[in-house]
Design a protein around this motif. Sequence first.
Motif, PDB file in Angstrom:
ATOM      1  N   TYR A  60       0.835  -1.037  -0.015  1.00 26.27           N
ATOM      2  CA  TYR A  60       0.027  -0.136  -0.461  1.00 26.27           C
ATOM      3  C   TYR A  60       1.390   1.219   0.163  1.00 26.27           C
ATOM      4  N   ILE A 113       0.914   4.340  -2.516  1.00 27.59           N
ATOM      5  CA  ILE A 113       0.046   5.181  -2.538  1.00 27.59           C
ATOM      6  C   ILE A 113       1.034   6.251  -3.256  1.00 27.59           C
ATOM      7  N   ARG A 114       1.901   6.689  -2.132  1.00 25.57           N
ATOM      8  CA  ARG A 114       3.638   7.315  -3.260  1.00 25.57           C
ATOM      9  C   ARG A 114       3.497   7.443  -5.006  1.00 25.57           C
ATOM     10  N   ASN A 154      -4.365   8.731  -4.900  1.00 30.23           N
ATOM     11  CA  ASN A 154      -5.464   7.878  -4.315  1.00 30.23           C
ATOM     12  C   ASN A 154      -5.843   6.393  -5.204  1.00 30.23           C
ATOM     13  N   PRO A 178      -4.761   9.421   0.435  1.00 26.91           N
ATOM     14  CA  PRO A 178      -4.014   8.372   0.758  1.00 26.91           C
ATOM     15  C   PRO A 178      -4.605   8.705   2.643  1.00 26.91           C
ATOM     16  N   ILE A 187      -5.953   6.070   4.476  1.00 28.51           N
ATOM     17  CA  ILE A 187      -5.033   5.149   3.903  1.00 28.51           C
ATOM     18  C   ILE A 187      -4.300   4.482   4.587  1.00 28.51           C
ATOM     19  N   TYR A 188      -3.664   5.692   5.117  1.00 27.39           N
ATOM     20  CA  TYR A 188      -1.971   5.576   5.983  1.00 27.39           C
ATOM     21  C   TYR A 188      -2.719   5.337   7.105  1.00 27.39           C
ATOM     22  N   THR A 211       2.344  11.959  -9.472  1.00 22.23           N
ATOM     23  CA  THR A 211       1.774  10.664  -9.490  1.00 22.23           C
ATOM     24  C   THR A 211       1.245  10.238 -10.432  1.00 22.23           C
TER      25      THR A 211
END
Length: 480
Positions: free
Chosen positions: A140, A144-145, A149, A172, A175-176, A467
């Motif tokens: 994950y 994310i990085r 999204n 993010p 989720i973090y 991204t």
Amino acid sequence: MGCNSDFLTVSPQTYQSAGNFFQTKDQFIQATNGAYAPLQFLYSGTNAGPGGSFWALAEMRSDNTSYQYNTGDRSGFPLEELDEFREINTNSTVADFFNRSYSGIARCNVILGRIQNAQIDAATKTQVIGEASFLRAFYYFNLIRLYGNVPAVFDEVTSTDAAFAIAQPKAPGEIYPTILNDAKTAITNLPDSYTANTDKGRATKGSARMLLAEIYMTQKNFSEAAKELQVIVQSGKYQLNASYADNFNIAKENGPESLFEIQYIEGSNAEFSNFIYTFAPWNSGSKVAALGVASGAAAGWNMPTQDMLDAYEANDQRKAASIGLDFTDPATNKVVPYVRKYQSVHSIRYQTGSNFPVYRYADVLLSLAECLNEIGYSAGGEAFTYLNQVRRRAGLTDKTAGQVASQEAFRQAVAKERQVELAFENHRWFDLLRTGKAVEVMTAHAAREKAAKSYVINTAYQTISLTLPYPLREMQLIPK
């Protein structure tokens, strides 16, 4: 046939399914091994060409590497697009990395969901939970990085309706918390080390602490990151190899400097790596890889740029260990630099046993130096000690407070050290993102690349996107 009894309705004892598999200790260990498996593809593209490979997104995306232009085979254009920031949402590498990562996440979700009520010994249950938690956090964190999204899937998906329900990407920030919790769970549950040779490559407390520290650094929580890194240093379980090249010597894999590395095995077993072929000049034949590189789009990738060559100081021993400068292109009569740090002796063409390093102790030291400087610059302080440990191993002199006289100057010193120490190990792009330098560095890099390479098209580097595009197929699955 007229009988209502179900005595003929039996499951074959030799057939394994999700319904009858997750029962025993060995089955959970086997499932955990399967959760590691996507990492092999993500890091090398094994058995599937270069598509899906991490280096395309973390090294070629940066100023470290580019590609060798091949006029005779243009089938590698998806990788060229990634290098020059002109990829689109149908790019195969972008989609492959996304899909393989979620394959790993799905396997972790099944393990973590099924093991809670499993009748297996406590020690195995603890370790399996630790490994699956580490892997899910790791998958994950990278998603994310790279994409920003992404869908938040933390439970086993058992129906089509459930799959569509969780397809909407989440920010993010949503989720973090789970990633952080998974990394902390991994630290609690994982052992410091393993004794059996068959357990080499499994995540340990050190692996999980380094992951958690990197997450904290990405969130600019340098104080918490420093705490985790200091525990690793003070544990005494890791040390720098005497020689930088030992980190990539196939006979010394999983050594004292290794916190986590992707495992590969030579042979026709679907567990091999092929870095030295992919990273070799496409027209080098047997001059770079002893068993011969076939000309075409399967090679000529992740080639060191002039910016990378210029990053090394004079007498830096890491340069010769990392980059080959012994091949001259017969068509241009120019030296073609290539990544040599993964060169290894092997007997089967395109099938090597070279591992890929993810976390090394040198990374711990440089990360800790960075964190301490961010907490507060101290002339000649502890941060200098960790930075200079890495420099001395490379044959370089210490950095002094006279040379590095401010917090900003130390930031630059650490960034440069990380670039050359961790070159071609999938850190550079993330370092540029984390420090907010991606646009600045890549804009300047783009200008130099365009000036030096006549084949770089006008649309290259027009926008330095931070991204990757969300894969088209996944976008089409999001409920409207």
